[in-house]
Design a protein around this motif. Structure first.
Motif, PDB file in Angstrom:
ATOM      1  N   HIS A 267       0.809  -1.221   0.000  1.00  0.00           N
ATOM      2  CA  HIS A 267       0.000   0.000   0.000  1.00  0.00           C
ATOM      3  C   HIS A 267       0.844   1.274   0.000  1.00  0.00           C
ATOM      4  CE1 HIS A 267      -3.578   2.453   0.811  1.00  0.00           C
ATOM      5  NE2 HIS A 267      -2.889   3.075   1.747  1.00  0.00           N
ATOM      6  N   VAL A 268       1.937   1.268   0.759  1.00  0.00           N
ATOM      7  CA  VAL A 268       2.741   2.486   0.904  1.00  0.00           C
ATOM      8  C   VAL A 268       3.920   2.508  -0.056  1.00  0.00           C
ATOM      9  CG1 VAL A 268       4.119   3.858   2.519  1.00  0.00           C
ATOM     10  CG2 VAL A 268       2.038   2.709   3.329  1.00  0.00           C
ATOM     11  N   PHE A 269       4.632   1.371  -0.176  1.00  0.00           N
ATOM     12  CA  PHE A 269       5.834   1.335  -1.007  1.00  0.00           C
ATOM     13  C   PHE A 269       5.559   0.858  -2.432  1.00  0.00           C
ATOM     14  CE2 PHE A 269       7.416   1.199   3.300  1.00  0.00           C
ATOM     15  CZ  PHE A 269       8.517   2.044   3.259  1.00  0.00           C
ATOM     16  N   GLU A 270       4.363   0.337  -2.673  1.00  0.00           N
ATOM     17  CA  GLU A 270       3.963  -0.166  -3.988  1.00  0.00           C
ATOM     18  C   GLU A 270       4.975  -1.179  -4.529  1.00  0.00           C
ATOM     19  OE1 GLU A 270       3.319   3.297  -6.387  1.00  0.00           O
ATOM     20  OE2 GLU A 270       1.494   3.864  -5.311  1.00  0.00           O
ATOM     21  N   ALA A 271       5.420  -2.072  -3.635  1.00  0.00           N
ATOM     22  CA  ALA A 271       6.381  -3.119  -4.010  1.00  0.00           C
ATOM     23  C   ALA A 271       5.979  -4.427  -3.340  1.00  0.00           C
ATOM     24  CB  ALA A 271       7.797  -2.716  -3.597  1.00  0.00           C
ATOM     25  N   PRO A 272       4.824  -4.999  -3.722  1.00  0.00           N
ATOM     26  CA  PRO A 272       4.368  -6.239  -3.091  1.00  0.00           C
ATOM     27  C   PRO A 272       5.263  -7.414  -3.451  1.00  0.00           C
ATOM     28  CG  PRO A 272       2.999  -5.723  -4.989  1.00  0.00           C
ATOM     29  CD  PRO A 272       3.911  -4.540  -4.787  1.00  0.00           C
ATOM     30  N   ALA A 273       5.185  -8.452  -2.647  1.00  0.00           N
ATOM     31  CA  ALA A 273       5.956  -9.663  -2.941  1.00  0.00           C
ATOM     32  C   ALA A 273       5.452 -10.282  -4.239  1.00  0.00           C
ATOM     33  CB  ALA A 273       5.813 -10.663  -1.798  1.00  0.00           C
ATOM     34  N   PRO A 274       6.370 -10.670  -5.149  1.00  0.00           N
ATOM     35  CA  PRO A 274       5.929 -11.311  -6.395  1.00  0.00           C
ATOM     36  C   PRO A 274       5.339 -12.687  -6.115  1.00  0.00           C
ATOM     37  CG  PRO A 274       8.320 -11.411  -6.206  1.00  0.00           C
ATOM     38  CD  PRO A 274       7.841 -10.555  -5.071  1.00  0.00           C
ATOM     39  N   VAL A 275       4.307 -13.041  -6.878  1.00  0.00           N
ATOM     40  CA  VAL A 275       3.642 -14.335  -6.716  1.00  0.00           C
ATOM     41  C   VAL A 275       4.288 -15.320  -7.687  1.00  0.00           C
ATOM     42  CG1 VAL A 275       1.452 -15.578  -6.842  1.00  0.00           C
ATOM     43  CG2 VAL A 275       1.499 -13.198  -6.046  1.00  0.00           C
ATOM     44  N   GLU A 276       4.854 -16.379  -7.146  1.00  0.00           N
ATOM     45  CA  GLU A 276       5.630 -17.331  -7.936  1.00  0.00           C
ATOM     46  C   GLU A 276       4.830 -17.908  -9.104  1.00  0.00           C
ATOM     47  OE1 GLU A 276       7.650 -21.742  -7.348  1.00  0.00           O
ATOM     48  OE2 GLU A 276       7.033 -20.582  -5.591  1.00  0.00           O
ATOM     49  N   SER A 277       3.540 -18.187  -8.878  1.00  0.00           N
ATOM     50  CA  SER A 277       2.723 -18.840  -9.900  1.00  0.00           C
ATOM     51  C   SER A 277       2.508 -17.970 -11.135  1.00  0.00           C
ATOM     52  CB  SER A 277       1.363 -19.237  -9.311  1.00  0.00           C
ATOM     53  OG  SER A 277       0.680 -18.098  -8.834  1.00  0.00           O
ATOM     54  N   GLU A 278       2.798 -16.680 -11.009  1.00  0.00           N
ATOM     55  CA  GLU A 278       2.611 -15.767 -12.145  1.00  0.00           C
ATOM     56  C   GLU A 278       3.819 -15.750 -13.084  1.00  0.00           C
ATOM     57  OE1 GLU A 278       1.688 -11.969 -10.509  1.00  0.00           O
ATOM     58  OE2 GLU A 278      -0.239 -12.608  -9.654  1.00  0.00           O
ATOM     59  N   TYR A 279       4.857 -16.506 -12.743  1.00  0.00           N
ATOM     60  CA  TYR A 279       6.082 -16.497 -13.541  1.00  0.00           C
ATOM     61  C   TYR A 279       6.442 -17.913 -13.973  1.00  0.00           C
ATOM     62  CZ  TYR A 279       6.610 -11.814 -11.570  1.00  0.00           C
ATOM     63  OH  TYR A 279       6.403 -10.515 -11.195  1.00  0.00           O
ATOM     64  N   ASN A 280       6.935 -18.021 -15.188  1.00  0.00           N
ATOM     65  CA  ASN A 280       7.470 -19.283 -15.681  1.00  0.00           C
ATOM     66  C   ASN A 280       8.984 -19.233 -15.489  1.00  0.00           C
ATOM     67  OD1 ASN A 280       8.345 -21.528 -17.042  1.00  0.00           O
ATOM     68  ND2 ASN A 280       7.131 -21.167 -18.885  1.00  0.00           N
ATOM     69  N   MET A 281       9.455 -19.867 -14.407  1.00  0.00           N
ATOM     70  CA  MET A 281      10.854 -19.714 -14.033  1.00  0.00           C
ATOM     71  C   MET A 281      11.816 -20.444 -14.970  1.00  0.00           C
ATOM     72  SD  MET A 281      10.479 -17.630 -11.609  1.00  0.00           S
ATOM     73  CE  MET A 281      12.081 -17.483 -10.858  1.00  0.00           C
ATOM     74  N   SER A 282      11.277 -21.198 -15.921  1.00  0.00           N
ATOM     75  CA  SER A 282      12.139 -21.825 -16.921  1.00  0.00           C
ATOM     76  C   SER A 282      12.494 -20.848 -18.034  1.00  0.00           C
ATOM     77  CB  SER A 282      11.457 -23.066 -17.502  1.00  0.00           C
ATOM     78  OG  SER A 282      10.261 -22.699 -18.174  1.00  0.00           O
ATOM     79  N   LEU A 283      11.784 -19.708 -18.085  1.00  0.00           N
ATOM     80  CA  LEU A 283      12.073 -18.672 -19.077  1.00  0.00           C
ATOM     81  C   LEU A 283      12.955 -17.603 -18.452  1.00  0.00           C
ATOM     82  CD1 LEU A 283       8.513 -18.221 -20.668  1.00  0.00           C
ATOM     83  CD2 LEU A 283      10.432 -19.566 -21.568  1.00  0.00           C
ATOM     84  N   GLU A 284      14.027 -17.253 -19.127  1.00  0.00           N
ATOM     85  CA  GLU A 284      14.972 -16.282 -18.568  1.00  0.00           C
ATOM     86  C   GLU A 284      14.320 -14.920 -18.343  1.00  0.00           C
ATOM     87  OE1 GLU A 284      18.030 -16.536 -17.344  1.00  0.00           O
ATOM     88  OE2 GLU A 284      17.799 -18.709 -17.603  1.00  0.00           O
ATOM     89  N   ALA A 285      13.434 -14.522 -19.258  1.00  0.00           N
ATOM     90  CA  ALA A 285      12.774 -13.218 -19.128  1.00  0.00           C
ATOM     91  C   ALA A 285      11.906 -13.169 -17.869  1.00  0.00           C
ATOM     92  CB  ALA A 285      11.921 -12.932 -20.366  1.00  0.00           C
ATOM     93  N   ASP A 286      11.134 -14.241 -17.643  1.00  0.00           N
ATOM     94  CA  ASP A 286      10.284 -14.294 -16.448  1.00  0.00           C
ATOM     95  C   ASP A 286      11.135 -14.359 -15.180  1.00  0.00           C
ATOM     96  OD1 ASP A 286       8.100 -14.263 -18.081  1.00  0.00           O
ATOM     97  OD2 ASP A 286       7.064 -15.913 -17.066  1.00  0.00           O
ATOM     98  N   LYS A 287      12.218 -15.124 -15.243  1.00  0.00           N
ATOM     99  CA  LYS A 287      13.104 -15.241 -14.088  1.00  0.00           C
ATOM    100  C   LYS A 287      13.717 -13.885 -13.734  1.00  0.00           C
ATOM    101  CE  LYS A 287      16.904 -18.115 -12.384  1.00  0.00           C
ATOM    102  NZ  LYS A 287      17.868 -19.187 -12.742  1.00  0.00           N
ATOM    103  N   ALA A 288      14.131 -13.129 -14.756  1.00  0.00           N
ATOM    104  CA  ALA A 288      14.705 -11.803 -14.535  1.00  0.00           C
ATOM    105  C   ALA A 288      13.663 -10.848 -13.969  1.00  0.00           C
ATOM    106  CB  ALA A 288      15.271 -11.251 -15.845  1.00  0.00           C
ATOM    107  N   ALA A 289      12.436 -10.924 -14.521  1.00  0.00           N
ATOM    108  CA  ALA A 289      11.355 -10.062 -14.027  1.00  0.00           C
ATOM    109  C   ALA A 289      11.030 -10.377 -12.565  1.00  0.00           C
ATOM    110  CB  ALA A 289      10.110 -10.238 -14.895  1.00  0.00           C
ATOM    111  N   TYR A 290      11.019 -11.663 -12.255  1.00  0.00           N
ATOM    112  CA  TYR A 290      10.757 -12.072 -10.863  1.00  0.00           C
ATOM    113  C   TYR A 290      11.833 -11.511  -9.944  1.00  0.00           C
ATOM    114  CZ  TYR A 290      10.368 -14.920  -6.674  1.00  0.00           C
ATOM    115  OH  TYR A 290      10.256 -15.308  -5.361  1.00  0.00           O
TER     116      TYR A 290
END
Length: 453
Positions: A267-290
């Motif tokens: 709410h204050v810092f606008e930096a919530p914890a990333p949700v693992e299920s929203e990323y495909n960690m086998s893809l480098e782009a998703d891994k970097a974004a995570y």
């Protein structure tokens, strides 16, 4: 027995172990939710993962209080053996908890950590009543609160300070950053060292009638359950009234400890914890974004921890003011506690409206006033209303009014109440504020003059 009036440094020495205890509690309160989130826990799951803390307190504190009342060793006294045992176990748990390799393991270490801290903490409350004449009780508990405030502020800032020294805030999926691991290791060292300081600088009064003490101990060797039930049945009226105040006070603080990090990072810092299920960690782009989002969350969590440390600093300043005042004259404990709780409630309510993170200093400063009072005034009021020979077990039973609201909050109370307002976790801070204001108003129930002054 008329007890000797103690000087400031004598009271300081007997309270210093609370520095380490509060290092443990502050690291647990400020960063366990972060550890759980780093390992993939969802916001709605966090309160139930915290159930270890109140459950262990409910079980451990009455037992330790009862046992310490019936303990006497010519060298180590009555309470100090429990300080030392708790310190060793707590230090080990503090060191290992951020190294957990799975969520269930972190939750398990929380059980061990909280049980161990409780072994040390409960006898410290009883020690103040044991050592101090009634005229110094408020003073003694306030000095204890001053030490707690120092510990809260320093420990809450440790991950941020360590990060500023260049230790990494980044971590792979499911792991805790090195900055948190180092902070917990330092906390383990401080915990043990501060307890040892109190153990070796403080002595204790032996039982007034040693023969009667040993006789009663032998006669009641296997009567723990019976004695606990009997003491619950004979609970002083003041204790029952304070219990209601404690219920709403500790519901509020459990809500903060379990959900302030997810609420404020989002709410204050606008930096919530990333949700693992929203990323495909086998893809480098998703891994970097995570990794980018996770690092932002970890850095925001450092700042949340630092801002939470402000309530320790505020409670320390409040305790220092009360220390100076109560060293010379008595205070009205009832109205001091009432005003402090209401101001803390306003601090929680203000979190929803802060225009920028810096304003959290104001919110947590107000919360610190209530925290300083919660750690001193109820115990000062209670200690004037109970049998000195049962101080340990009564202080342990009084802990029921601390842990029961936390258990209720953990098993769904927090999630149910804040979702009546809205889905965002920041609404949990609003619930905490309402709860603390209500706790303040319930002080009108306290009417016993001996408890008030």
């Amino acid at each position: 027995m008329k007890k000797r009036i103690l000087g400031f440094w004598e009271i300081w020495n007997m309270s210093f172990g609370f520095l380490g205890i509060q290092f443990g509690f502050a690291l647990q309160g400020g960063f366990m939710s972060r550890i759980f989130q780093s390992m993939g826990a969802h916001e709605e799951d966090i309160p139930i993962l915290w159930i270890a803390a109140p459950m262990t307190g409910l079980i451990v504190q009455p037992i330790i209080g009862y046992l310490s009342d019936k303990t006497w060793h010519p060298r180590w006294g009555r309470r100090r053996p429990y300080f030392l045992i708790g310190a060793i176990l707590s230090s080990l748990a503090l060191f290992f908890v951020p190294h957990s390799s799975a969520l269930w393991m972190a939750a398990g270490f929380l059980w061990i950590l909280d049980a161990s801290i409780n072994i040390s903490m409960e006898p410290f409350r009883a020690l103040v009543a044991d050592k101090l004449d009634e005229s110094q009780r408020s003073y003694g508990f306030v000095v204890q609160t001053l030490v707690i405030g120092i510990g809260t502020w320093v420990a809450s800032n440790l991950p941020w300070a360590i990060s500023q020294l260049g230790v990494s805030d980044s971590a792979p999926l499911g792991e805790v950053p090195m900055s948190v691991k180092v902070a917990f290791a330092i906390g383990a060292f401080v915990f043990l060292l501060s307890i040892l300081y109190t153990v070796f600088t403080t002595d204790e009064y032996p039982p007034e009638d040693m023969e009667a003490f040993l006789k009663e101990k032998a006669e009641k060797k296997n009567t723990f359950i019976k004695d606990i039930v009997e003491n619950i049945g004979k609970m002083p009226t003041t204790m029952k009234k304070l219990g209601l105040i404690q219920f709403f006070s500790w519901f509020a603080f459990f809500t903060m400890w379990s959900l302030a990090n997810p609420a404020l990072t989002e709410h204050v810092f606008e930096a919530p914890a990333p949700v693992e299920s929203e990323y495909n960690m086998s893809l480098e782009a998703d891994k970097a974004a995570y990794n980018v989002k996770n690092t932002a969350f970890q850095k925001a969590s450092n700042r949340v921890g630092s801002y939470m440390g402000v309530y320790g600093l505020s409670s320390m300043a409040f305790a220092l003011l009360l220390t100076v005042y109560t060293s010379r004259r008595r205070i009205n404990r009832k109205y001091t506690h009432m005003v402090s709780l209401i101001l803390g409630g306003i601090g929680f309510l203000s979190m929803y409206y802060v225009p920028s993170p810096e304003w959290l200093i104001v919110s947590f400063s107000l919360i610190g006033l209530s925290w300083g009072s919660i750690l001193s005034m109820p115990y000062a009021m209670l200690s004037s209303s109970v049998d000195p020979n049962k101080m340990g077990v009564i202080m342990g039973l009084f802990n029921m009014f601390i842990v029961i609201p936390q258990i209720i909050a953990a098993i769904g109370g927090v999630n149910i109440t804040y979702k009546l307002i809205g889905e965002s976790s920041i609404n949990a801070m609003t619930v905490a504020g309402i709860s603390l204001v209500l706790a303040g108003l319930l002080n009108f129930l306290i009417t016993e003059k001996k408890a008030i002054y």
